[in-house]
Motif scaffolding. Structure first.
Motif, PDB file in Angstrom:
ATOM      1  N   SER B 220       0.694  -1.378  -0.055  1.00  0.00           N
ATOM      2  CA  SER B 220       0.589  -0.101   0.156  1.00  0.00           C
ATOM      3  C   SER B 220       0.794   0.985   0.416  1.00  0.00           C
ATOM      4  O   SER B 220       2.288   1.402   0.465  1.00  0.00           O
ATOM      5  N   VAL B 221       0.459   2.654  -0.180  1.00  0.00           N
ATOM      6  CA  VAL B 221       0.995   4.263  -0.013  1.00  0.00           C
ATOM      7  C   VAL B 221       0.663   4.096   0.871  1.00  0.00           C
ATOM      8  O   VAL B 221       1.897   5.567   1.328  1.00  0.00           O
ATOM      9  N   CYS B 227      -3.471   6.369   7.147  1.00  0.00           N
ATOM     10  CA  CYS B 227      -4.474   7.294   6.042  1.00  0.00           C
ATOM     11  C   CYS B 227      -5.952   6.926   6.889  1.00  0.00           C
ATOM     12  O   CYS B 227      -6.987   8.151   6.293  1.00  0.00           O
ATOM     13  N   LEU B 231      -7.365  10.950   6.889  1.00  0.00           N
ATOM     14  CA  LEU B 231      -9.023  11.273   6.537  1.00  0.00           C
ATOM     15  C   LEU B 231     -10.169  11.602   7.353  1.00  0.00           C
ATOM     16  O   LEU B 231     -10.878  12.823   6.883  1.00  0.00           O
ATOM     17  N   ILE B 244     -10.200   1.205   0.981  1.00  0.00           N
ATOM     18  CA  ILE B 244     -10.490   1.138   0.263  1.00  0.00           C
ATOM     19  C   ILE B 244      -9.550   1.610  -0.174  1.00  0.00           C
ATOM     20  O   ILE B 244      -9.018   1.755  -1.621  1.00  0.00           O
ATOM     21  N   LEU B 245      -8.266   1.268   0.345  1.00  0.00           N
ATOM     22  CA  LEU B 245      -6.821   1.500  -0.081  1.00  0.00           C
ATOM     23  C   LEU B 245      -6.825   0.430  -1.440  1.00  0.00           C
ATOM     24  O   LEU B 245      -5.413   0.782  -1.777  1.00  0.00           O
ATOM     25  N   LYS B 246      -7.124  -0.775  -1.362  1.00  0.00           N
ATOM     26  CA  LYS B 246      -7.471  -2.129  -2.685  1.00  0.00           C
ATOM     27  C   LYS B 246      -5.530  -2.210  -1.995  1.00  0.00           C
ATOM     28  O   LYS B 246      -4.876  -1.993  -3.106  1.00  0.00           O
TER      29      LYS B 246
END
Lengths: 289, 317
Positions: B220-221, B227, B231, B244-246
């Motif tokens: 993941s990024v 995250c 957010l 949601i980060l897939k």
């Protein structure tokens, strides 16, 4: 019957038109807090005439200041994000994109132009901080990669002006892959032996720094710019202590050997032109193989 | 049916009870063990079905008993000969690497290393490399290219270390340099993401010809917790963030960011490290054979094509 009566009409509340005359004429310097006349500031390439603080530039203004007579051909202006992850947190990514597009008039966070600097043809990319913090998603990655591909094909020099918080979280792993894609394209660009100058402006952090921003033949920065891998807050949280004064500024990076030079905005175009000359950018004769 | 994350807690509780019961004698305890074991099996089956959610995978990828890079090196290779240092600043414990033999053939293996106990964790810096780690990794890869050895990388890191020294010594430059220079190396490169693929810190040694990923690894990024805090301004939404980060192997295969998923035992790699390593070996054997079969120029051409196409999900008008 009332004893007192209003004989005159109440004072008119200022209309939008009237307010426009005074609004936006003055601006406060983020650094020295002096009130500046906006026109003075604009004439000074958005640098504070008193303390030389460099304000952020829009991608449009940046390309206009770099290219001769402010003229250039824009590439891939119509490219936009299809929201590959269908990302929704408290707000949907689609809405964030639409809002940023309205504010900036651009489709995403980088503008690519082909034009001339002192008569020398080149491609320049300027990142747009007002577009979701200049973050890098698939569009930024693809536009910069295409700019590199064009430079390879036409044997042109490349200049990238970074102003970005890093990878765009709302495109998740897709945005991380842009680091790899752009860097690999720069590896191919090495073969044509044309210069790539990376210009870091305030701020340049995260995935942007950890890819193309640090990969220039020359890495230069504007004075005072925040440049780093991790953001200052993340580092403070990790090490649980206050960061030293001036940490992660352009001056700090120069001292630690990460930059070739700090170039004030007013000298930027001249500096680019001069160094491009050294690197044989416009030479008709090919460099020795 | 409880949620997968709840199931996991239940299973852990049941396993604890079974362990306690095993210390006791008598048929009653035995019966109880059998009954509990059945429940565990049932719960694990549903927890390991396709509906295993993203957050469960994050937990599995970080499971304290999950094999680490040196465990896999032990199981996959022979004659591992560790090489140290970046020749510039120091030796980073968060990155290990060296010569090894894979099915008798010499290779170069490089990977992130996490620690098990507190002392090891500190020595390995929790698997978070400093710039010297990435520079050591590249030095070893260059050595491999010089002597024509295939490179295998084992990826498992929460991310590159965010510290003062790391910034001073150019963390960003070290990662960027690898991203640009690794693609030029003229030997086969097969990265395997086997635990946590933490953003740029993972990517810096994950560039290759064929990228493999374990079934329950994540890539993941940004960490779901970070995250969530950006957010939602709290950590409470980390499960939503994970979703949601897939970041699962299936998601990444769908985006063509990885090329193959290596299966794990139903309960995860920690349940049977040998079986996991065996599956890894099979995939690695096939990948290396395929990559060795084509010419070096052709391999580089395909590598560049692969890199050029990464994450090109854009709309044009």
């Amino acid at each position: 019957m009332a004893w007192f009566r209003k004989e005159k009409k109440p004072l008119e509340s200022p209309t939008a038109e009237k307010r426009a005359q005074t609004e936006g004429l003055w601006i406060k310097c983020e650094s020295c807090k002096r009130i500046l006349w906006k026109k003075d500031l604009e004439q000074n390439l958005l640098c504070c005439p008193k303390c030389n603080f460099h304000f952020k530039m829009t991608s449009e203004a940046r390309l206009a200041m770099l290219f001769d007579d402010g003229k250039y051909t824009e590439h891939d202006a119509g490219m936009s994000s299809p929201d590959p992850l269908k990302f929704v947190d408290r707000k949907s990514y689609r809405d964030r994109l639409t809002a940023a597009q309205i504010v900036t008039g651009a489709k995403d966070a980088v503008r690519v132009g082909e034009g001339k600097i002192d008569g020398k043809s080149l491609i320049a990319c300027a990142m747009e901080f007002r577009f979701i913090g200049g973050s890098m998603g698939a569009v930024v990655g693809e536009k910069i990669t295409r700019a590199i591909d064009r430079c390879i094909e036409k044997e042109l020099p490349l200049v990238v002006v970074s102003c970005s918080g890093g990878a765009r979280m709302m495109e998740g792993i897709i945005s991380l892959m842009q680091l790899s894609k752009i860097s690999a394209a720069l590896a191919r660009f090495d073969e044509v032996r044309k210069p790539y100058i990376s210009v870091m402006t305030n701020p340049t952090t995260g995935g942007t720094t950890a890819s193309f921003a640090m990969l220039g033949d020359l890495n230069i920065a504007e004075p005072g710019a925040l440049i780093g891998f991790a953001g200052p807050r993340v580092i403070e949280q990790t090490i649980r202590q206050k960061l030293p004064e001036g940490f992660q500024t352009a001056e700090f990076l120069l001292q630690h050997g990460m930059l070739d030079a700090i170039v004030p905005r007013v000298d930027l175009k001249t500096y680019l032109s001069k160094t491009l000359d050294f690197m044989g950018a416009w030479n008709a004769s090919k460099p020795r193989k | 049916m409880p949620k997968p994350s709840e199931q996991k807690t239940i299973v852990q509780e049941l396993e604890k009870q079974i362990a306690e019961l095993k210390l006791q004698e008598g048929s009653v305890a035995q019966e109880e063990i059998t009954r509990l074991q059945e429940q565990v099996d049932l719960l694990q089956r549903s927890a390991t079905a396709e509906d295993k959610d993203a957050w469960t995978r994050v937990l599995l990828a970080r499971h304290p008993q999950r094999p680490y890079t040196l465990d896999y090196i032990q199981m996959l290779f022979t004659e591992f000969t560790e090489l140290h240092g970046d020749r510039r600043f120091g030796d980073d414990g968060a990155i290990v690497g060296g010569f090894a033999r894979f099915n008798g053939h010499p290779v170069m293996v490089v990977g992130h290393q996490k620690g098990r106990d507190t002392k090891q964790k500190l020595h390995r810096n929790f698997g978070m490399p400093n710039p010297e780690g990435y520079r050591k990794a590249f030095r070893l890869m260059q050595l491999a290219a010089k002597f024509n050895l295939p490179i295998i990388t084992l990826v498992d890191t929460p991310g590159a270390y965010p510290g003062i020294g790391a910034e001073e010594r150019g963390q960003a430059e070290a990662i960027a340099f690898n991203l640009k220079e690794i693609p030029k190396l003229r030997v086969p490169i097969v990265p395997i993401i086997h635990g946590e693929g933490g953003s740029g810190g993972a990517l810096a040694i994950s560039v290759g010809d064929r990228v493999l990923m374990l079934e329950n690894a994540v890539y993941s990024v940004i960490a779901p917790e970070s995250c969530s805090s950006i957010l939602w301004r709290d950590w409470e939404h980390k499960e939503d963030a994970a979703r949601i980060l897939k970041l699962t192997a299936e998601d990444l295969l769908g985006f063509k960011i990885i090329d193959e998923i290596v299966p794990e035992p139903p309960e995860g790699a920690h349940a049977d490290p040998q079986a996991t390593a065996a599956a890894m070996r099979t995939a690695l054997e096939r990948c290396l054979a395929e990559l060795e079969a084509i010419s070096c120029d052709e391999r580089l051409r395909r590598r560049n094509e692969r890199l050029r196409a990464l994450g090109t999900l854009v709309h044009e008008s």
